[in-house]
Motif scaffolding. Structure first.
Motif, PDB file in Angstrom:
ATOM      1  N   MET A   1       0.534  -1.230  -0.649  1.00 45.14           N
ATOM      2  CA  MET A   1       0.113  -0.071   0.077  1.00 45.14           C
ATOM      3  C   MET A   1       0.818   1.424   0.126  1.00 45.14           C
ATOM      4  O   MET A   1       2.444   1.288   0.966  1.00 45.14           O
ATOM      5  CB  MET A   1      -1.178  -0.088   1.187  1.00 45.14           C
ATOM      6  N   ALA A   2       0.670   2.374  -0.585  1.00 50.19           N
ATOM      7  CA  ALA A   2       0.928   3.842   0.174  1.00 50.19           C
ATOM      8  C   ALA A   2       1.470   4.104   0.815  1.00 50.19           C
ATOM      9  O   ALA A   2       2.378   5.217   1.040  1.00 50.19           O
ATOM     10  CB  ALA A   2       0.150   4.664  -1.569  1.00 50.19           C
ATOM     11  N   TYR A   3       1.038   3.318   2.173  1.00 47.71           N
ATOM     12  CA  TYR A   3       1.108   4.089   3.239  1.00 47.71           C
ATOM     13  C   TYR A   3       1.285   3.687   4.144  1.00 47.71           C
ATOM     14  O   TYR A   3       2.181   3.724   5.690  1.00 47.71           O
ATOM     15  CB  TYR A   3      -0.068   5.073   3.647  1.00 47.71           C
ATOM     16  N   ASP A   4       2.027   2.447   3.797  1.00 49.30           N
ATOM     17  CA  ASP A   4       2.836   0.904   4.417  1.00 49.30           C
ATOM     18  C   ASP A   4       3.938   1.603   4.659  1.00 49.30           C
ATOM     19  O   ASP A   4       4.647   2.335   3.759  1.00 49.30           O
ATOM     20  CB  ASP A   4       3.227  -0.141   3.563  1.00 49.30           C
ATOM     21  N   HIS A   5       5.125   1.179   5.123  1.00 50.50           N
ATOM     22  CA  HIS A   5       6.013   2.033   6.016  1.00 50.50           C
ATOM     23  C   HIS A   5       7.286   0.905   4.319  1.00 50.50           C
ATOM     24  O   HIS A   5       6.983   0.194   4.378  1.00 50.50           O
ATOM     25  CB  HIS A   5       6.921   1.598   7.161  1.00 50.50           C
ATOM     26  N   GLN A   6       8.399   1.883   4.634  1.00 51.40           N
ATOM     27  CA  GLN A   6       9.808   1.638   3.454  1.00 51.40           C
ATOM     28  C   GLN A   6      10.257   0.606   4.631  1.00 51.40           C
ATOM     29  O   GLN A   6      10.741   1.186   5.622  1.00 51.40           O
ATOM     30  CB  GLN A   6      10.138   2.417   2.421  1.00 51.40           C
ATOM     31  N   VAL A   7      10.842   0.073   4.390  1.00 51.98           N
ATOM     32  CA  VAL A   7      12.085  -1.068   4.813  1.00 51.98           C
ATOM     33  C   VAL A   7      13.161  -1.270   3.834  1.00 51.98           C
ATOM     34  O   VAL A   7      12.985  -1.816   3.005  1.00 51.98           O
ATOM     35  CB  VAL A   7      10.998  -2.402   5.528  1.00 51.98           C
ATOM     36  N   LEU A   8      14.415  -1.048   4.452  1.00 55.57           N
ATOM     37  CA  LEU A   8      15.248  -1.129   4.319  1.00 55.57           C
ATOM     38  C   LEU A   8      16.430  -2.044   4.823  1.00 55.57           C
ATOM     39  O   LEU A   8      17.024  -1.585   5.694  1.00 55.57           O
ATOM     40  CB  LEU A   8      15.836   0.626   3.521  1.00 55.57           C
ATOM     41  N   ARG A   9      16.832  -2.651   4.124  1.00 63.02           N
ATOM     42  CA  ARG A   9      17.505  -4.019   5.298  1.00 63.02           C
ATOM     43  C   ARG A   9      18.665  -3.860   4.254  1.00 63.02           C
ATOM     44  O   ARG A   9      19.847  -4.060   4.528  1.00 63.02           O
ATOM     45  CB  ARG A   9      16.867  -5.311   4.660  1.00 63.02           C
ATOM     46  N   ASP A  10      19.134  -3.297   3.616  1.00 62.16           N
ATOM     47  CA  ASP A  10      20.970  -3.533   2.885  1.00 62.16           C
ATOM     48  C   ASP A  10      21.766  -2.511   3.252  1.00 62.16           C
ATOM     49  O   ASP A  10      21.406  -1.482   2.934  1.00 62.16           O
ATOM     50  CB  ASP A  10      20.797  -4.161   1.826  1.00 62.16           C
ATOM     51  N   PRO A  11      22.651  -2.825   4.277  1.00 64.87           N
ATOM     52  CA  PRO A  11      23.810  -1.631   4.515  1.00 64.87           C
ATOM     53  C   PRO A  11      24.651  -1.142   3.760  1.00 64.87           C
ATOM     54  O   PRO A  11      24.736   0.140   3.449  1.00 64.87           O
ATOM     55  CB  PRO A  11      24.155  -2.295   5.747  1.00 64.87           C
ATOM     56  N   ARG A  12      24.822  -1.677   2.748  1.00 63.86           N
ATOM     57  CA  ARG A  12      25.797  -1.020   1.027  1.00 63.86           C
ATOM     58  C   ARG A  12      25.095   0.053   1.652  1.00 63.86           C
ATOM     59  O   ARG A  12      25.676   0.606  -0.063  1.00 63.86           O
ATOM     60  CB  ARG A  12      26.006  -2.659   0.952  1.00 63.86           C
ATOM     61  N   ARG A  13      23.336   0.326   0.901  1.00 62.92           N
ATOM     62  CA  ARG A  13      23.277   1.309   0.956  1.00 62.92           C
ATOM     63  C   ARG A  13      24.063   2.872   0.774  1.00 62.92           C
ATOM     64  O   ARG A  13      24.243   3.733   0.444  1.00 62.92           O
ATOM     65  CB  ARG A  13      21.744   1.041   0.703  1.00 62.92           C
ATOM     66  N   TYR A  14      24.044   2.925   2.327  1.00 60.80           N
ATOM     67  CA  TYR A  14      24.940   3.627   2.942  1.00 60.80           C
ATOM     68  C   TYR A  14      26.289   4.078   1.784  1.00 60.80           C
ATOM     69  O   TYR A  14      27.391   5.225   2.291  1.00 60.80           O
ATOM     70  CB  TYR A  14      25.143   3.734   4.023  1.00 60.80           C
ATOM     71  N   ASP A  15      27.102   3.478   1.530  1.00 59.27           N
ATOM     72  CA  ASP A  15      28.082   3.090   0.370  1.00 59.27           C
ATOM     73  C   ASP A  15      28.104   4.017  -0.862  1.00 59.27           C
ATOM     74  O   ASP A  15      28.757   4.215  -1.449  1.00 59.27           O
ATOM     75  CB  ASP A  15      29.012   2.163   0.313  1.00 59.27           C
ATOM     76  N   VAL A  16      27.092   3.868  -1.285  1.00 61.76           N
ATOM     77  CA  VAL A  16      26.401   4.601  -2.039  1.00 61.76           C
ATOM     78  C   VAL A  16      26.568   6.332  -2.179  1.00 61.76           C
ATOM     79  O   VAL A  16      25.788   6.219  -1.779  1.00 61.76           O
ATOM     80  CB  VAL A  16      24.722   4.395  -2.716  1.00 61.76           C
ATOM     81  N   PRO A  17      27.423   6.697  -3.376  1.00 64.31           N
ATOM     82  CA  PRO A  17      27.913   8.534  -3.452  1.00 64.31           C
ATOM     83  C   PRO A  17      26.842   8.967  -3.462  1.00 64.31           C
ATOM     84  O   PRO A  17      25.316   8.597  -4.680  1.00 64.31           O
ATOM     85  CB  PRO A  17      28.588   9.065  -4.042  1.00 64.31           C
TER      86      PRO A  17
END
Length: 78
Positions: A1-17
């Motif tokens: 649903m559009a109002y559901d919370h987004q869940v991000l699990r992969d910590p490698r996202r913090y290495d993307v400039p």
């Protein structure tokens, strides 16, 4: 649903400039909020490589300063 919370699990996202084009808030304000662990900038503070471009225009920079916004986007991609 559009109002559901987004869940991000992969910590490698913090290495993307990333580039933040700041139109609503001064960059110093964002840096201050990041340093204070403010909830508004919690994810941003975790990113290792952040470039800030300050473009003080308000909410619609594509209408108020389109040339400067275009230049900022090109600079971010260069």
């Amino acid at each position: 649903m559009a109002y559901d919370h987004q869940v991000l699990r992969d910590p490698r996202r913090y290495d993307v400039p990333i580039t933040v084009i700041s139109c609503e808030f001064p960059v110093e304000m964002l840096r201050d909020l990041m340093a204070k662990d403010h909830w508004y900038t919690a994810e941003l503070a975790k990113v290792r490589y952040v470039t800030f471009i300050e473009l003080p225009t308000g909410h619609w920079p594509q209408f108020t300063r389109p040339a400067e916004l275009g230049a900022a986007l090109v600079a971010a991609l260069a």
